[in-house]
Design an enzyme around this catalytic site. Structure first.
Site, PDB file in Angstrom:
ATOM      1  N   GLY A  79       0.857  -1.191   0.000  1.00  0.00           N
ATOM      2  CA  GLY A  79       0.000   0.000   0.000  1.00  0.00           C
ATOM      3  C   GLY A  79       0.888   1.234   0.000  1.00  0.00           C
ATOM      4  O   GLY A  79       1.822   1.336   0.802  1.00  0.00           O
ATOM      5  N   ASP A 130       7.233   4.976  -3.377  1.00  0.00           N
ATOM      6  CA  ASP A 130       6.750   5.184  -2.001  1.00  0.00           C
ATOM      7  C   ASP A 130       7.930   5.532  -1.091  1.00  0.00           C
ATOM      8  O   ASP A 130       7.813   6.370  -0.199  1.00  0.00           O
ATOM      9  CB  ASP A 130       6.059   3.918  -1.481  1.00  0.00           C
ATOM     10  CG  ASP A 130       5.027   3.393  -2.456  1.00  0.00           C
ATOM     11  OD1 ASP A 130       4.476   4.205  -3.233  1.00  0.00           O
ATOM     12  OD2 ASP A 130       4.777   2.168  -2.462  1.00  0.00           O
ATOM     13  N   GLY A 187       9.907  -7.181  -2.687  1.00  0.00           N
ATOM     14  CA  GLY A 187       8.962  -6.663  -1.699  1.00  0.00           C
ATOM     15  C   GLY A 187       9.107  -5.162  -1.597  1.00  0.00           C
ATOM     16  O   GLY A 187      10.212  -4.622  -1.648  1.00  0.00           O
TER      17      GLY A 187
HETATM   18  O1  RIB Z   1       3.702   1.300  -4.806  1.00  0.00           O
HETATM   19  C1  RIB Z   1       3.686  -0.065  -4.541  1.00  0.00           C
HETATM   20  C2  RIB Z   1       2.400  -0.463  -3.871  1.00  0.00           C
HETATM   21  O2  RIB Z   1       1.330  -0.268  -4.780  1.00  0.00           O
HETATM   22  C3  RIB Z   1       2.338  -1.916  -3.489  1.00  0.00           C
HETATM   23  O3  RIB Z   1       2.836  -2.154  -2.191  1.00  0.00           O
HETATM   24  C4  RIB Z   1       0.874  -2.255  -3.670  1.00  0.00           C
HETATM   25  O4  RIB Z   1       0.233  -2.604  -2.464  1.00  0.00           O
HETATM   26  C5  RIB Z   1       0.241  -1.051  -4.344  1.00  0.00           C
HETATM   27  O5  RIB Z   1      -0.478  -0.272  -3.471  1.00  0.00           O
END
Ligand code: RIB
Length: 312
Positions: free
Chosen positions: A39, A259, A294
């Site tokens: 996420g 992220d 991951g």
């Molecule tokens: O940006 C990567 C994320 O996008 C993954 O962890 C997946 O859950 C999606 O939300």
């Protein structure tokens, strides 16, 4: 210590490594499936916490085993989960991810509880953060009204706000007057430009020109994550600079690199860094993060980031 509130999605990621990504209608088989925390919001929260920030995460999980595990993983990383809703009757979000030998991926997300995140609760979480947070980071795998509640509450309280528009929601146009710092990738930048240009396409336009156009509209910096090409920064005055990506020995999995950038970048902004210095830290962290399978596995510590930034 930088203090950050992160608003966005939390998922359980199921990852299959295959020789190549599947085409439409095609089945590809890999030897194993592995489960990881995911996420975009929760990933960024973990990246910021590992980098040394005090992080509170606001999102939603289902009242199921997956949700309990997702929260436990965040707590193990030192992320405060007191603003997470645990919702009955809805499953925790899940992402199905395929990764090829070059680290490229395909992702399909079942939003589950993320789609039920309550906008009022989000606005209240940002209000509560006003007394301590140096920055609010919002990613958009949640309902549009929840994104809007976070951005408008942050603007009203004068808290710096970073929006990772992944995906670009049509309502993002309404949020631009709140002057969020936007952090699209190249295709999201095209979508953002489409919003301000009323859908008029400009295929020949350079990314830098699109980014300047968007920055002029928001009145804040736009940072375009370009993968191996680094990060392009545009400011509203029309200046642009591109920071190169860090050296990567072997790209294993690019999932979560954006992220990681966002979490570390927002944490550095919360600490008072300039946009360029914060982007250097975010970029260094993102380059380090792609060395393991991951989204969160390869995320670096603050010391790792310091070392990479010094060596750049
Ligand atoms: O940006 C990567 C994320 O996008 C993954 O962890 C997946 O859950 C999606 O939300």
């Amino acid at each position: 210590m930088p203090k950050l509130l992160v608003v966005g999605a939390v998922n359980v990621d199921l990852v299959v490594e295959t020789d190549r990504l599947p085409g439409p209608g095609e089945t590809v088989v890999g030897p194993t499936v592995t489960r990881h925390g995911g996420g975009k919001g929760a990933n960024a929260a973990v990246a910021a916490a590992r980098a040394g920030a005090e992080v509170r995460y606001c999102g939603a999980v289902g009242s199921d085993d997956m949700g309990a595990a997702a929260l436990a993983e965040l707590q193990d990383e030192g992320v405060d989960v007191t603003e997470v809703g645990v919702l009955d009757g809805v499953a925790t979000g899940m992402a199905l991810i395929v990764v090829d030998p070059f680290g490229e991926n395909q992702i399909a997300v079942g939003a589950g509880a993320n789609a039920a995140l309550d906008a009022t609760a989000v606005g209240a979480a940002v209000e509560r953060a006003a007394s301590w947070a140096g920055c609010v980071l919002v990613s958009t795998e949640i309902p549009a009204d929840a994104v809007a509640a976070a951005v408008t509450a942050a603007a009203a309280r004068g808290i710096r706000c970073v929006v990772n528009p992944a995906p670009v929601l049509p309502s993002t146009i309404d949020l631009m007057s709140s002057a969020p710092v936007l952090t699209p990738n190249e295709s999201e930048l095209r979508d953002l430009y489409g919003l301000i240009a009323d859908g008029r396409d400009a295929p020949e336009m350079a990314a830098a020109d699109r980014a300047v156009a968007v920055a002029s509209r928001t009145g804040a910096s736009v940072l375009v994550t370009l993968g191996a090409e680094g990060v392009l920064i545009a400011d509203p005055a029309g200046d642009t600079v591109t920071l190169p990506a860090g050296h990567v020995d072997q790209v294993v999995d690019t999932t979560g690199a954006g992220d990681t950038f966002n979490g570390v970048f927002a944490a550095a902004l919360a600490d008072g860094s300039s946009v360029v210095d914060a982007a250097k830290r975010g970029g260094a962290a993102a380059s380090l993060s792609v060395a393991a399978v991951g989204a969160r596995t390869g995320m670096p510590t603050g010391a790792d980031i310091d070392h990479a930034v010094r060596g750049a």
